[in-house]
Design a protein around this motif. Structure first.
Motif, PDB file in Angstrom:
ATOM      1  N   VAL A  98       0.830  -1.226   0.000  1.00  0.00           N
ATOM      2  CA  VAL A  98       0.000   0.000   0.000  1.00  0.00           C
ATOM      3  C   VAL A  98       0.855   1.264   0.000  1.00  0.00           C
ATOM      4  CG1 VAL A  98      -1.860  -1.187   1.219  1.00  0.00           C
ATOM      5  CG2 VAL A  98      -0.206   0.156   2.533  1.00  0.00           C
TER       6      VAL A  98
ATOM      7  N   ARG B 268      -6.269   4.868   9.113  1.00  0.00           N
ATOM      8  CA  ARG B 268      -7.100   5.856   8.407  1.00  0.00           C
ATOM      9  C   ARG B 268      -6.225   7.034   7.980  1.00  0.00           C
ATOM     10  NH1 ARG B 268     -12.457   5.537   8.514  1.00  0.00           N
ATOM     11  NH2 ARG B 268     -12.703   7.690   7.880  1.00  0.00           N
TER      12      ARG B 268
ATOM     13  N   TRP C  59      -2.880   9.387  -1.503  1.00  0.00           N
ATOM     14  CA  TRP C  59      -4.117   9.586  -2.259  1.00  0.00           C
ATOM     15  C   TRP C  59      -3.808   9.572  -3.747  1.00  0.00           C
ATOM     16  CZ3 TRP C  59      -1.575  13.095   0.662  1.00  0.00           C
ATOM     17  CH2 TRP C  59      -1.228  14.321   0.118  1.00  0.00           C
TER      18      TRP C  59
ATOM     19  N   ARG D 186      -9.409   8.531  -4.358  1.00  0.00           N
ATOM     20  CA  ARG D 186      -9.241   7.549  -3.276  1.00  0.00           C
ATOM     21  C   ARG D 186      -8.113   8.017  -2.367  1.00  0.00           C
ATOM     22  NH1 ARG D 186      -6.720   2.416  -2.452  1.00  0.00           N
ATOM     23  NH2 ARG D 186      -5.531   2.540  -4.381  1.00  0.00           N
ATOM     24  N   SER D 187      -8.245   7.749  -1.081  1.00  0.00           N
ATOM     25  CA  SER D 187      -7.131   8.009  -0.160  1.00  0.00           C
ATOM     26  C   SER D 187      -6.987   6.811   0.763  1.00  0.00           C
ATOM     27  CB  SER D 187      -7.374   9.291   0.641  1.00  0.00           C
ATOM     28  OG  SER D 187      -8.495   9.131   1.480  1.00  0.00           O
ATOM     29  N   TRP D 188      -5.802   6.628   1.289  1.00  0.00           N
ATOM     30  CA  TRP D 188      -5.556   5.486   2.157  1.00  0.00           C
ATOM     31  C   TRP D 188      -4.280   5.732   2.961  1.00  0.00           C
ATOM     32  CZ3 TRP D 188      -4.089   5.773  -2.877  1.00  0.00           C
ATOM     33  CH2 TRP D 188      -2.803   5.385  -3.208  1.00  0.00           C
TER      34      TRP D 188
END
Ligand SMILES: Cc1cc2nc3c(=O)[nH]c(=O)nc-3n(C[C@H](O)[C@H](O)[C@H](O)COP(=O)(O)OP(=O)(O)OC[C@H]3O[C@@H](n4cnc5c(N)ncnc54)[C@H](O)[C@@H]3O)c2cc1C
Length: 373
Positions: free
Chosen positions: A47, A275, A228, A302-304
């Motif tokens: 990720v 988060r 993101w 998208r964000s992560w």
């Protein structure tokens, strides 16, 4: 149900470190059982931002980083995929003369390591990269650096290791590991027991927990870098771009999406919950828009974030245990392990097979925390 396995090497953790080590060990014909609590490459290794960058690393990391760089060039031969690895260059921006001086200073420190850093003044920079905004004093380009798709890399290393005969057990949480003076016994939930002469602690943000089981205290703490991605946009930005101080970093992938990072999110290690933090993300995005104005109209889709183990001196723990023969650690990469991982696997395999490695790793010794008691 109980199952008993014996191998030359047991590995805790199926991130990039564990999977690249499994592959390197199998290439030396050593038998390997790797135990991963979830899926291989699903934590930090899968990720992350995808920066394959040597520029800006502490000089003590550069020999390891250079070894990794050579392996990145032959990913297709090694793991059957290039994993979207692109040599795009890495451009580090400076906002003022003091920051530009720090880039020049770094170039001096890194001299002799093969980074071929090029310092660019304001005009040269804007001429070469017309998409840059106004308030830039200069920058430093490392032409051989680049980026890759992290969702592909760890999975490809895991598959290659499995195809070379490594026994990879996903969904297998290690609960304890002990050494009886002759061999290790590693016990996992569900009744699996592995006996091995060597044990590799590649448990990422959870690495200190296993070091502690062998009497080695390491002040590892979790960090949660924000990430993101935008919708696809016309291709504009070639290099992987960062800024002195690390306020934001950005790369544009072949499909046109911009992948960005900056600031920290939140999380809880115990339940592997993470988060992104929107306030930190907006602040970084504002900064990115100032330096790359085309991003002002980008739609974030998208964000992560993910969890990474960090250490107070920002260096990993890599090398032999100081308490237990046959135990080797590789964890706490402090936000920079993606680029290093292919070399870390080889270094661990060197240590297991030969008891030593030609790559200098003394600066990463677990002994620096005075762990032996
Ligand atoms: C958001 C983010 C962005 C980043 N960006 C970059 C970048 O651009 N460039 C760069 O070089 N680095 C980057 N990094 C750092 C890089 O991703 C990590 O340093 C690297 O992936 C660490 O690999 P690892 O194998 O040590 O850890 P991980 O990938 O976390 O693997 C450790 C594994 O151990 C397993 N495990 C833990 N406990 C147990 C147990 N009890 N039993 C079994 N398995 C267990 C975990 O499930 C996990 O899969 C970033 C990290 C993050 C989080």
């Amino acid at each position: 149900m109980s199952e008993r396995l014996t191998a030359d090497v047991a590995i805790i953790g199926g991130g990039l470190m564990g999977c690249s080590a499994a592959l390197a060990l199998r290439r030396m014909n050593l038998s390997v059982v790797l135990l991963e609590q979830g899926w291989c490459g699903a934590q930090a290794s899968g990720v992350n931002y995808g920066g394959v960058r040597r520029q800006g690393r502490p000089v003590v990391q550069l020999p390891l980083s250079q070894r990794a760089y050579a392996i990145w060039q032959r990913l297709p031969q090694l793991i059957g995929s290039d994993c979207e690895y692109a040599i795009s260059g890495h451009l580090k921006l400076a906002r003022n003369e003091a920051e530009l001086a720090s880039l020049e200073d770094y170039r001096g420190q890194a001299d002799g390591f093969g980074l071929q850093l090029e310092i660019l003044g304001r005009e040269a920079l804007r001429q070469r990269y017309p998409w840059l905004g106004e308030n830039i004093a200069g920058g430093s380009l490392c032409p051989g650096d680049g980026h890759a798709n992290p969702r592909l890399v760890a999975a490809a290393f895991a598959l290659a290791a499995r195809n070379h005969g490594a026994d990879l057990r996903e969904g297998t949480t290690v609960e304890s590991a002990v050494f009886d003076g002759r061999q290790f016994t590693v016990c996992a939930a569900g009744g699996l027991e592995v006996k091995a002469k060597f044990l590799l602690n590649c448990a990422g943000a959870w690495g200190a927990k296993f070091a502690e089981q062998f009497g080695e205290q390491v002040p590892e703490y979790p960090i949660f870098p924000n990430m993101w991605v935008t919708e696809p946009m016309p291709k504009l930005v070639e290099p992987n771009v960062g800024i002195v101080g690390g306020g934001f970093y950005v790369r544009q992938v072949a499909r046109g999406n911009f992948v960005l990072g900056g600031g920290r999110g939140t999380g809880q290690l115990a339940i592997a919950s993470t988060r992104p933090d929107s306030a930190a993300m907006f602040a970084s995005m504002r900064m990115a828009c100032e330096f790359i104005p085309a991003l002002r109209n980008a739609l974030v889709i998208r964000s992560w974030t993910g969890v990474e183990g960090a250490l107070p001196d920002h260096q990993p723990v890599l090398g032999p245990s100081v308490t237990t023969p046959g135990l080797f650690h590789a964890f706490g990469f402090s936000g920079g392990g993606f680029q290093l991982a292919p070399a870390v696997g080889e270094v661990l395999a060197d240590l297991v097979a030969h008891g030593a490695t030609a790559t200098p790793i003394e600066a990463f010794s677990i002994g620096r925390f005075n762990a032996a008691s």
